[in-house]
Enzyme design. Structure first.
Site, mmCIF file in Angstrom:
data_model
loop_
_atom_site.group_PDB
_atom_site.id
_atom_site.type_symbol
_atom_site.label_atom_id
_atom_site.label_comp_id
_atom_site.label_asym_id
_atom_site.label_seq_id
_atom_site.Cartn_x
_atom_site.Cartn_y
_atom_site.Cartn_z
ATOM 1 N N SER A 62 11.772 10.818 6.370
ATOM 2 C CA SER A 62 10.614 11.700 6.526
ATOM 3 C C SER A 62 11.091 13.097 6.892
ATOM 4 O O SER A 62 12.106 13.265 7.579
ATOM 5 C CB SER A 62 9.693 11.164 7.625
ATOM 6 O OG SER A 62 8.735 12.133 8.000
ATOM 7 N N TYR A 102 9.296 8.582 16.168
ATOM 8 C CA TYR A 102 9.317 8.402 14.722
ATOM 9 C C TYR A 102 10.292 9.390 14.076
ATOM 10 O O TYR A 102 11.093 9.016 13.207
ATOM 11 C CB TYR A 102 7.912 8.605 14.157
ATOM 12 C CG TYR A 102 7.808 8.446 12.662
ATOM 13 C CD1 TYR A 102 7.759 7.184 12.074
ATOM 14 C CD2 TYR A 102 7.737 9.565 11.832
ATOM 15 C CE1 TYR A 102 7.657 7.039 10.694
ATOM 16 C CE2 TYR A 102 7.632 9.426 10.453
ATOM 17 C CZ TYR A 102 7.590 8.161 9.893
ATOM 18 O OH TYR A 102 7.491 8.021 8.534
ATOM 19 N N ILE A 142 3.116 4.466 -0.497
ATOM 20 C CA ILE A 142 4.314 4.765 -1.269
ATOM 21 C C ILE A 142 5.042 3.492 -1.681
ATOM 22 O O ILE A 142 5.602 3.407 -2.781
ATOM 23 C CB ILE A 142 5.234 5.699 -0.461
ATOM 24 C CG1 ILE A 142 4.565 7.071 -0.312
ATOM 25 C CG2 ILE A 142 6.595 5.849 -1.122
ATOM 26 C CD1 ILE A 142 5.287 8.010 0.623
ATOM 27 N N SER A 202 0.829 -1.204 0.000
ATOM 28 C CA SER A 202 0.000 0.000 0.000
ATOM 29 C C SER A 202 0.863 1.252 0.000
ATOM 30 O O SER A 202 2.077 1.190 0.203
ATOM 31 C CB SER A 202 -0.928 0.022 1.233
ATOM 32 O OG SER A 202 -0.166 0.158 2.420
ATOM 33 N N THR A 252 -1.598 8.576 2.495
ATOM 34 C CA THR A 252 -1.424 7.131 2.467
ATOM 35 C C THR A 252 -2.220 6.503 3.604
ATOM 36 O O THR A 252 -2.583 7.196 4.575
ATOM 37 C CB THR A 252 0.058 6.745 2.631
ATOM 38 O OG1 THR A 252 0.497 7.109 3.958
ATOM 39 C CG2 THR A 252 0.936 7.458 1.602
ATOM 40 N N LYS A 294 13.756 8.554 11.968
ATOM 41 C CA LYS A 294 13.972 9.032 10.612
ATOM 42 C C LYS A 294 15.261 9.848 10.510
ATOM 43 O O LYS A 294 15.933 9.842 9.470
ATOM 44 C CB LYS A 294 12.766 9.846 10.136
ATOM 45 C CG LYS A 294 11.516 8.998 9.939
ATOM 46 C CD LYS A 294 11.759 7.885 8.926
ATOM 47 C CE LYS A 294 10.556 7.016 8.692
ATOM 48 N NZ LYS A 294 10.797 5.983 7.658
#
Length: 353
Positions: free
Chosen positions: A214, A240, A73, A71, A275, A244
């Site tokens: 990200s 997160y 990207i 799913s 997304t 990244k």
């Protein structure tokens, strides 16, 4: 004694104030910079400088491994690479979703050389740490005869090459040892890339690793607190962003460590894309920017571009956004010097693998 104590308390409060202001600046600068560049309008504006011929390159005979490919990207990346003629290995967590995605890609591209490998990331049940989502490996192992491992060299029959390839895509560990976000985005990325090196070396000089980071990493410096927060206040969003940032610094380090092996290492930012992952993890953000987010295909555009371009056009260790090298740090964010600790982070990751 009282004066000394008062002075100490005042010093701490100033430090806390500075950190608060710095965090506020990073968040504000990121928000403004992102709104102007990371939305769909930003993509449309930047795309005016794109060269259509850059995406018309065929890569038959190349093998691409794309994680998180069912799913968003990851799916858009796998589909585009298949359209370019590559043999694509889709690494997915859910068998049913993976099979559906596989069928769609084979049907839309007419490419039969698209394969599914299921790595269930139900860590508590499978005790498995999977690769990072959206990390694509671009290589050609058509002529492989020997694989260098920690055991004596193995001569591989053609039917066994895929088996060895996929064995590199899973790092097994007791689930209770690792924070999930760290396990998927940092430890999985590190372990997979290191395990893939023998194949990538054989595929040189065209081998490359593309890690989807990200823009959230702009909000935080590199830190040695990989799984815990020193203040005891865990934040999923900040964790997160930290992970990244590690991916970007790791890409720099790999480029330096393996510069003579013919492997290119690149990280990139897809922009703010609509997304399933964003809708689930950041529902308020998704709602606030409804109609302004990029499509999955627009988010994947730079991944595809990096996979197709001659390496002479690219900078190994670079961070890319909308088909161009992008800054890794925002102005006055005080994150640049933090990358100096990447060696200690690599040592930690190596000890875990």
């Amino acid at each position: 004694m009282k004066n000394a104590t008062s002075h100490f308390e005042f010093h701490i409060s100033i430090t806390a104030l500075i950190m608060f202001l710095l965090k506020t600046w990073r968040a504000s600068a990121f928000g403004v910079y992102g709104y102007l560049n990371f939305t769909r309008n930003g993509f449309l504006e930047h795309s005016k400088k794109f060269k259509p011929e850059d995406m018309e390159i065929r890569i038959e005979g190349k093998n691409c491994v794309v994680t998180g490919a069912n799913s968003g990207i990851g799916f858009a990346t796998a589909e585009a690479l298949a359209s370019c003629g590559a043999t694509v290995y889709m690494v997915c967590r859910n068998k049913e979703k993976g099979e559906t995605a596989l069928s769609k890609i084979q049907s839309s591209t007419g490419n039969p050389n698209v394969h599914l490998e299921v790595n269930n990331a139900g860590l508590m049940e499978q005790k498995r740490v999977t690769t990072s989502e959206g990390c694509a490996f671009h290589f050609n192992y058509k002529n492989i005869r020997y694989i260098m491992c920690s055991v004596p060299s193995l001569k591989l029959r053609k039917k066994n090459r895929k088996k060895y390839l996929m064995s590199c895509l899973s790092y097994f560990q007791c689930a209770s040892r690792f924070e999930l976000n760290f396990a998927v985005n940092v430890l999985g990325t590190y372990a997979t890339t290191e395990l893939m090196l023998p194949l990538l070396e054989i595929a040189s000089p065209d081998a490359r690793v593309i890690t989807v980071s990200s823009g959230g990493m702009y909000t935080t410096p590199l830190t040695s607190d990989l799984q815990v927060f020193s203040d005891g206040k865990f934040s999923g969003a900040e964790q997160y962003a930290r992970n990244k940032r590690v991916q970007v610094a790791l890409t720099e380090k790999w480029a330096e460590m393996y510069k003579n092996k013919g492997i290119g290492f690149y990280s990139m930012h897809p922009g703010w894309a609509e997304t399933p992952g964003v809708a689930k993890s950041l529902p308020d953000f998704n709602k606030w920017l409804s109609g302004k987010l990029r499509t999955s295909e627009e988010g994947a555009d730079t991944v595809i571009w990096l996979a197709l371009q001659p390496k002479e056009k690219l900078v190994s260790g670079g961070f890319y956004f909308d088909r161009a090298e992008a800054p890794k740090h925002l102005k006055f964010a005080a994150t640049r010097q933090s990358h100096a600790i990447i060696d200690s982070i690599v040592d930690t990751l190596r000890s875990l693998v």
